[in-house]
Design a protein around this motif. Sequence first.
Motif, mmCIF file in Angstrom:
data_model
loop_
_atom_site.group_PDB
_atom_site.id
_atom_site.type_symbol
_atom_site.label_atom_id
_atom_site.label_comp_id
_atom_site.label_asym_id
_atom_site.label_seq_id
_atom_site.Cartn_x
_atom_site.Cartn_y
_atom_site.Cartn_z
ATOM 1 N N GLN A 22 0.842 -1.198 0.000
ATOM 2 C CA GLN A 22 0.000 0.000 0.000
ATOM 3 C C GLN A 22 0.878 1.249 0.000
ATOM 4 O O GLN A 22 0.649 2.182 -0.771
ATOM 5 C CB GLN A 22 -0.917 -0.013 1.219
ATOM 6 N N ALA A 23 1.907 1.279 0.847
ATOM 7 C CA ALA A 23 2.816 2.430 0.898
ATOM 8 C C ALA A 23 3.531 2.617 -0.428
ATOM 9 O O ALA A 23 3.701 3.745 -0.896
ATOM 10 C CB ALA A 23 3.819 2.244 2.032
ATOM 11 N N SER A 24 3.944 1.524 -1.038
ATOM 12 C CA SER A 24 4.629 1.583 -2.332
ATOM 13 C C SER A 24 3.724 2.184 -3.404
ATOM 14 O O SER A 24 4.145 3.031 -4.204
ATOM 15 C CB SER A 24 5.073 0.169 -2.728
ATOM 16 N N LEU A 25 2.479 1.748 -3.431
ATOM 17 C CA LEU A 25 1.517 2.292 -4.404
ATOM 18 C C LEU A 25 1.275 3.782 -4.166
ATOM 19 O O LEU A 25 1.229 4.571 -5.116
ATOM 20 C CB LEU A 25 0.197 1.517 -4.329
ATOM 21 N N ILE A 26 1.133 4.179 -2.908
ATOM 22 C CA ILE A 26 0.909 5.585 -2.580
ATOM 23 C C ILE A 26 2.114 6.423 -2.991
ATOM 24 O O ILE A 26 1.971 7.507 -3.569
ATOM 25 C CB ILE A 26 0.575 5.757 -1.084
ATOM 26 N N LEU A 27 3.312 5.924 -2.721
ATOM 27 C CA LEU A 27 4.529 6.635 -3.103
ATOM 28 C C LEU A 27 4.607 6.829 -4.614
ATOM 29 O O LEU A 27 5.099 7.847 -5.101
ATOM 30 C CB LEU A 27 5.761 5.882 -2.590
ATOM 31 N N ASP A 28 4.067 5.864 -5.356
ATOM 32 C CA ASP A 28 4.047 5.963 -6.823
ATOM 33 C C ASP A 28 2.891 6.805 -7.349
ATOM 34 O O ASP A 28 2.714 6.936 -8.551
ATOM 35 C CB ASP A 28 3.983 4.567 -7.451
ATOM 36 N N GLY A 29 2.069 7.355 -6.442
ATOM 37 C CA GLY A 29 0.996 8.255 -6.853
ATOM 38 C C GLY A 29 -0.371 7.618 -6.971
ATOM 39 O O GLY A 29 -1.312 8.251 -7.446
ATOM 40 N N THR A 30 -0.523 6.377 -6.556
ATOM 41 C CA THR A 30 -1.821 5.700 -6.618
ATOM 42 C C THR A 30 -2.618 6.020 -5.357
ATOM 43 O O THR A 30 -2.126 5.825 -4.248
ATOM 44 C CB THR A 30 -1.636 4.170 -6.741
ATOM 45 N N TRP A 31 -3.811 6.507 -5.534
ATOM 46 C CA TRP A 31 -4.722 6.714 -4.406
ATOM 47 C C TRP A 31 -6.146 6.628 -4.895
ATOM 48 O O TRP A 31 -6.516 7.212 -5.917
ATOM 49 C CB TRP A 31 -4.515 8.059 -3.719
ATOM 50 N N LEU A 32 -6.952 5.893 -4.182
ATOM 51 C CA LEU A 32 -8.388 5.805 -4.441
ATOM 52 C C LEU A 32 -9.092 5.876 -3.102
ATOM 53 O O LEU A 32 -8.612 5.343 -2.109
ATOM 54 C CB LEU A 32 -8.743 4.479 -5.128
ATOM 55 N N ASP A 33 -10.237 6.520 -3.076
ATOM 56 C CA ASP A 33 -11.036 6.568 -1.853
ATOM 57 C C ASP A 33 -12.027 5.414 -1.849
ATOM 58 O O ASP A 33 -12.457 4.936 -2.897
ATOM 59 C CB ASP A 33 -11.811 7.886 -1.770
ATOM 60 N N ASN A 34 -12.372 4.974 -0.662
ATOM 61 C CA ASN A 34 -13.509 4.086 -0.457
ATOM 62 C C ASN A 34 -14.295 4.648 0.723
ATOM 63 O O ASN A 34 -13.955 5.723 1.239
ATOM 64 C CB ASN A 34 -13.076 2.621 -0.264
ATOM 65 N N HIS A 35 -15.333 3.963 1.142
ATOM 66 C CA HIS A 35 -16.169 4.510 2.233
ATOM 67 C C HIS A 35 -15.358 4.727 3.511
ATOM 68 O O HIS A 35 -15.637 5.648 4.271
ATOM 69 C CB HIS A 35 -17.391 3.624 2.472
ATOM 70 N N LEU A 36 -14.344 3.904 3.757
ATOM 71 C CA LEU A 36 -13.541 4.042 4.970
ATOM 72 C C LEU A 36 -12.651 5.285 4.927
ATOM 73 O O LEU A 36 -12.520 5.998 5.922
ATOM 74 C CB LEU A 36 -12.694 2.788 5.195
ATOM 75 N N THR A 37 -12.057 5.561 3.760
ATOM 76 C CA THR A 37 -11.201 6.753 3.661
ATOM 77 C C THR A 37 -12.046 8.023 3.723
ATOM 78 O O THR A 37 -11.626 9.020 4.311
ATOM 79 C CB THR A 37 -10.343 6.738 2.381
ATOM 80 N N VAL A 38 -13.242 7.982 3.157
ATOM 81 C CA VAL A 38 -14.134 9.146 3.220
ATOM 82 C C VAL A 38 -14.585 9.385 4.659
ATOM 83 O O VAL A 38 -14.591 10.523 5.136
ATOM 84 C CB VAL A 38 -15.339 8.974 2.265
ATOM 85 N N GLU A 39 -14.930 8.315 5.375
ATOM 86 C CA GLU A 39 -15.288 8.462 6.787
ATOM 87 C C GLU A 39 -14.113 8.998 7.593
ATOM 88 O O GLU A 39 -14.284 9.798 8.508
ATOM 89 C CB GLU A 39 -15.742 7.121 7.371
ATOM 90 N N GLY A 40 -12.897 8.560 7.263
ATOM 91 C CA GLY A 40 -11.704 9.063 7.934
ATOM 92 C C GLY A 40 -11.497 10.548 7.691
ATOM 93 O O GLY A 40 -11.152 11.302 8.614
ATOM 94 N N ASP A 41 -11.717 10.983 6.450
ATOM 95 C CA ASP A 41 -11.610 12.416 6.144
ATOM 96 C C ASP A 41 -12.630 13.221 6.944
ATOM 97 O O ASP A 41 -12.317 14.288 7.464
ATOM 98 C CB ASP A 41 -11.828 12.660 4.645
ATOM 99 N N THR A 42 -13.838 12.695 7.043
ATOM 100 C CA THR A 42 -14.887 13.375 7.803
ATOM 101 C C THR A 42 -14.506 13.468 9.282
ATOM 102 O O THR A 42 -14.704 14.496 9.923
ATOM 103 C CB THR A 42 -16.231 12.636 7.646
#
Length: 191
Positions: A22-42
Amino acid sequence: MQIPDDWLRLSLLQHYAYCPTQASLILDGTWLDNHLTVEGDTAHERVDQPGFDQRRGVRVHHRVQLHSDALRIHGIADAIEEDVDGRLMPVEHKRGRGAGDLWPTTVQVVAQALCLAEMIGQPVPEAAIFVVRERRREYVDVATHSGRVIELVTEARRRLRVGAIPGVYERLRCKSCSLQNSCQPRGVQWR
Protein backbone atom coordinates in the motif's frame (compact mmCIF):
# COMPACT_ATOMS: atom_id res chain seq x y z
CA MET A 1 11.47 23.57 4.52
CA GLN A 2 12.82 21.98 1.33
CA ILE A 3 12.34 18.20 1.60
CA PRO A 4 15.03 15.99 -0.03
CA ASP A 5 13.90 12.90 -1.95
CA ASP A 6 15.10 10.39 0.65
CA TRP A 7 12.84 11.77 3.40
CA LEU A 8 9.66 9.89 4.28
CA ARG A 9 6.29 11.34 5.23
CA LEU A 10 4.88 10.39 8.63
CA SER A 11 1.61 9.30 7.02
CA LEU A 12 3.52 7.02 4.61
CA LEU A 13 5.10 5.27 7.62
CA GLN A 14 1.60 4.47 8.89
CA HIS A 15 0.68 3.01 5.50
CA TYR A 16 3.95 1.04 5.38
CA ALA A 17 3.31 -0.46 8.83
CA TYR A 18 -0.20 -1.42 7.66
CA CYS A 19 0.99 -2.85 4.33
CA PRO A 20 4.30 -2.18 2.53
CA THR A 21 2.59 -2.66 -0.84
CA GLN A 22 0.00 0.00 0.00
CA ALA A 23 2.82 2.43 0.90
CA SER A 24 4.63 1.58 -2.33
CA LEU A 25 1.52 2.29 -4.40
CA ILE A 26 0.91 5.59 -2.58
CA LEU A 27 4.53 6.63 -3.10
CA ASP A 28 4.05 5.96 -6.82
CA GLY A 29 1.00 8.25 -6.85
CA THR A 30 -1.82 5.70 -6.62
CA TRP A 31 -4.72 6.71 -4.41
CA LEU A 32 -8.39 5.81 -4.44
CA ASP A 33 -11.04 6.57 -1.85
CA ASN A 34 -13.51 4.09 -0.46
CA HIS A 35 -16.17 4.51 2.23
CA LEU A 36 -13.54 4.04 4.97
CA THR A 37 -11.20 6.75 3.66
CA VAL A 38 -14.13 9.15 3.22
CA GLU A 39 -15.29 8.46 6.79
CA GLY A 40 -11.70 9.06 7.93
CA ASP A 41 -11.61 12.42 6.14
CA THR A 42 -14.89 13.38 7.80
CA ALA A 43 -13.51 12.38 11.22
CA HIS A 44 -10.54 14.70 10.61
CA GLU A 45 -12.51 17.81 9.63
CA ARG A 46 -12.10 19.54 12.98
CA VAL A 47 -8.47 18.64 13.66
CA ASP A 48 -7.39 19.49 10.11
CA GLN A 49 -8.13 23.18 10.72
CA PRO A 50 -4.83 24.95 11.57
CA GLY A 51 -4.71 26.88 14.83
CA PHE A 52 -5.37 26.00 18.44
CA ASP A 53 -8.09 25.74 21.03
CA GLN A 54 -8.37 25.15 24.75
CA ARG A 55 -9.95 22.04 26.31
CA ARG A 56 -9.99 21.02 29.97
CA GLY A 57 -7.03 23.31 30.68
CA VAL A 58 -5.03 21.83 27.80
CA ARG A 59 -4.03 23.91 24.79
CA VAL A 60 -4.50 21.88 21.60
CA HIS A 61 -2.47 22.90 18.54
CA HIS A 62 -3.96 21.54 15.30
CA ARG A 63 -2.24 20.53 12.07
CA VAL A 64 1.34 20.95 13.31
CA GLN A 65 4.26 20.57 10.88
CA LEU A 66 6.93 18.21 12.23
CA HIS A 67 10.30 16.92 11.03
CA SER A 68 13.36 15.02 12.19
CA ASP A 69 16.71 15.68 10.55
CA ALA A 70 18.17 12.61 12.29
CA LEU A 71 15.50 10.22 10.94
CA ARG A 72 14.79 12.16 7.71
CA ILE A 73 11.02 12.07 8.26
CA HIS A 74 8.44 14.86 8.09
CA GLY A 75 4.74 15.45 8.12
CA ILE A 76 1.81 16.89 9.97
CA ALA A 77 0.50 15.95 13.40
CA ASP A 78 -3.28 16.08 13.76
CA ALA A 79 -2.88 17.67 17.19
CA ILE A 80 -0.23 18.48 19.75
CA GLU A 81 -1.56 18.90 23.27
CA GLU A 82 0.25 21.26 25.63
CA ASP A 83 -0.56 20.84 29.31
CA VAL A 84 -0.31 23.56 31.98
CA ASP A 85 3.30 22.53 32.70
CA GLY A 86 4.26 22.96 29.03
CA ARG A 87 4.58 19.23 28.30
CA LEU A 88 3.72 18.34 24.72
CA MET A 89 1.98 15.19 23.46
CA PRO A 90 1.05 14.34 19.87
CA VAL A 91 -2.46 12.97 19.36
CA GLU A 92 -3.32 11.15 16.14
CA HIS A 93 -7.01 10.89 15.22
CA LYS A 94 -8.18 7.75 13.42
CA ARG A 95 -11.63 6.73 12.30
CA GLY A 96 -11.20 3.18 13.61
CA ARG A 97 -8.61 0.59 14.52
CA GLY A 98 -7.58 -0.32 10.97
CA ALA A 99 -8.23 -4.07 10.69
CA GLY A 100 -8.32 -4.20 14.49
CA ASP A 101 -4.64 -3.31 14.80
CA LEU A 102 -3.36 -0.02 16.23
CA TRP A 103 0.30 -0.79 15.40
CA PRO A 104 0.34 1.27 12.15
CA THR A 105 -1.07 4.29 13.97
CA THR A 106 1.31 3.66 16.88
CA VAL A 107 4.18 3.88 14.38
CA GLN A 108 2.85 7.19 13.08
CA VAL A 109 2.28 8.81 16.49
CA VAL A 110 5.61 7.58 17.92
CA ALA A 111 7.38 8.98 14.84
CA GLN A 112 5.56 12.27 15.50
CA ALA A 113 6.80 12.21 19.11
CA LEU A 114 10.38 11.56 17.93
CA CYS A 115 10.15 14.51 15.53
CA LEU A 116 8.70 16.75 18.21
CA ALA A 117 11.37 15.72 20.74
CA GLU A 118 14.13 16.59 18.27
CA MET A 119 12.49 19.92 17.41
CA ILE A 120 12.06 21.07 21.03
CA GLY A 121 15.24 19.46 22.38
CA GLN A 122 13.59 17.41 25.12
CA PRO A 123 11.92 14.01 25.39
CA VAL A 124 8.27 13.51 24.53
CA PRO A 125 7.46 10.46 26.67
CA GLU A 126 3.84 9.90 25.71
CA ALA A 127 1.60 10.08 22.67
CA ALA A 128 -2.05 9.23 22.13
CA ILE A 129 -4.36 7.81 19.50
CA PHE A 130 -7.95 9.02 19.49
CA VAL A 131 -10.19 6.35 17.93
CA VAL A 132 -13.11 8.44 16.66
CA ARG A 133 -15.64 5.61 16.26
CA GLU A 134 -15.09 4.53 19.86
CA ARG A 135 -14.65 8.07 21.20
CA ARG A 136 -11.73 6.56 23.07
CA ARG A 137 -8.12 7.49 23.58
CA GLU A 138 -5.27 4.98 23.67
CA TYR A 139 -2.03 6.16 25.27
CA VAL A 140 1.33 5.12 23.83
CA ASP A 141 4.60 5.02 25.76
CA VAL A 142 7.09 6.43 23.26
CA ALA A 143 10.20 4.80 24.79
CA THR A 144 8.60 1.35 24.56
CA HIS A 145 8.11 1.63 20.79
CA SER A 146 10.79 4.05 19.60
CA GLY A 147 13.41 1.39 18.79
CA ARG A 148 10.99 -0.60 16.62
CA VAL A 149 9.74 2.56 14.93
CA ILE A 150 13.28 3.71 14.10
CA GLU A 151 14.02 0.27 12.60
CA LEU A 152 10.81 0.49 10.56
CA VAL A 153 11.80 3.95 9.24
CA THR A 154 15.13 2.51 8.05
CA GLU A 155 13.45 -0.56 6.51
CA ALA A 156 10.75 1.51 4.79
CA ARG A 157 13.29 3.91 3.31
CA ARG A 158 15.38 1.02 1.97
CA ARG A 159 12.47 -1.02 0.55
CA LEU A 160 10.43 1.88 -0.87
CA ARG A 161 13.40 3.36 -2.75
CA VAL A 162 14.16 0.08 -4.56
CA GLY A 163 10.85 -0.05 -6.42
CA ALA A 164 7.39 -1.56 -6.25
CA ILE A 165 6.74 -3.98 -3.40
CA PRO A 166 4.68 -7.00 -4.52
CA GLY A 167 1.37 -7.55 -2.78
CA VAL A 168 0.63 -10.35 -0.37
CA TYR A 169 -3.05 -11.08 0.20
CA GLU A 170 -4.27 -10.82 3.80
CA ARG A 171 -8.04 -11.07 3.94
CA LEU A 172 -8.66 -8.73 6.88
CA ARG A 173 -6.32 -5.97 5.70
CA CYS A 174 -6.98 -6.25 1.97
CA LYS A 175 -10.78 -6.20 2.16
CA SER A 176 -10.65 -2.75 3.84
CA CYS A 177 -7.98 -1.31 1.55
CA SER A 178 -9.05 1.30 -0.98
CA LEU A 179 -6.16 0.20 -3.23
CA GLN A 180 -7.05 -3.50 -3.38
CA ASN A 181 -7.85 -3.43 -7.10
CA SER A 182 -4.56 -1.68 -7.86
CA CYS A 183 -2.68 -4.32 -5.89
CA GLN A 184 -4.43 -7.66 -6.23
CA PRO A 185 -5.64 -9.35 -9.41
CA ARG A 186 -9.37 -8.90 -9.84
CA GLY A 187 -11.32 -11.30 -7.65
CA VAL A 188 -8.51 -12.33 -5.27
CA GLN A 189 -10.02 -10.20 -2.52
CA TRP A 190 -13.25 -12.24 -2.56
CA ARG A 191 -11.72 -15.70 -2.06
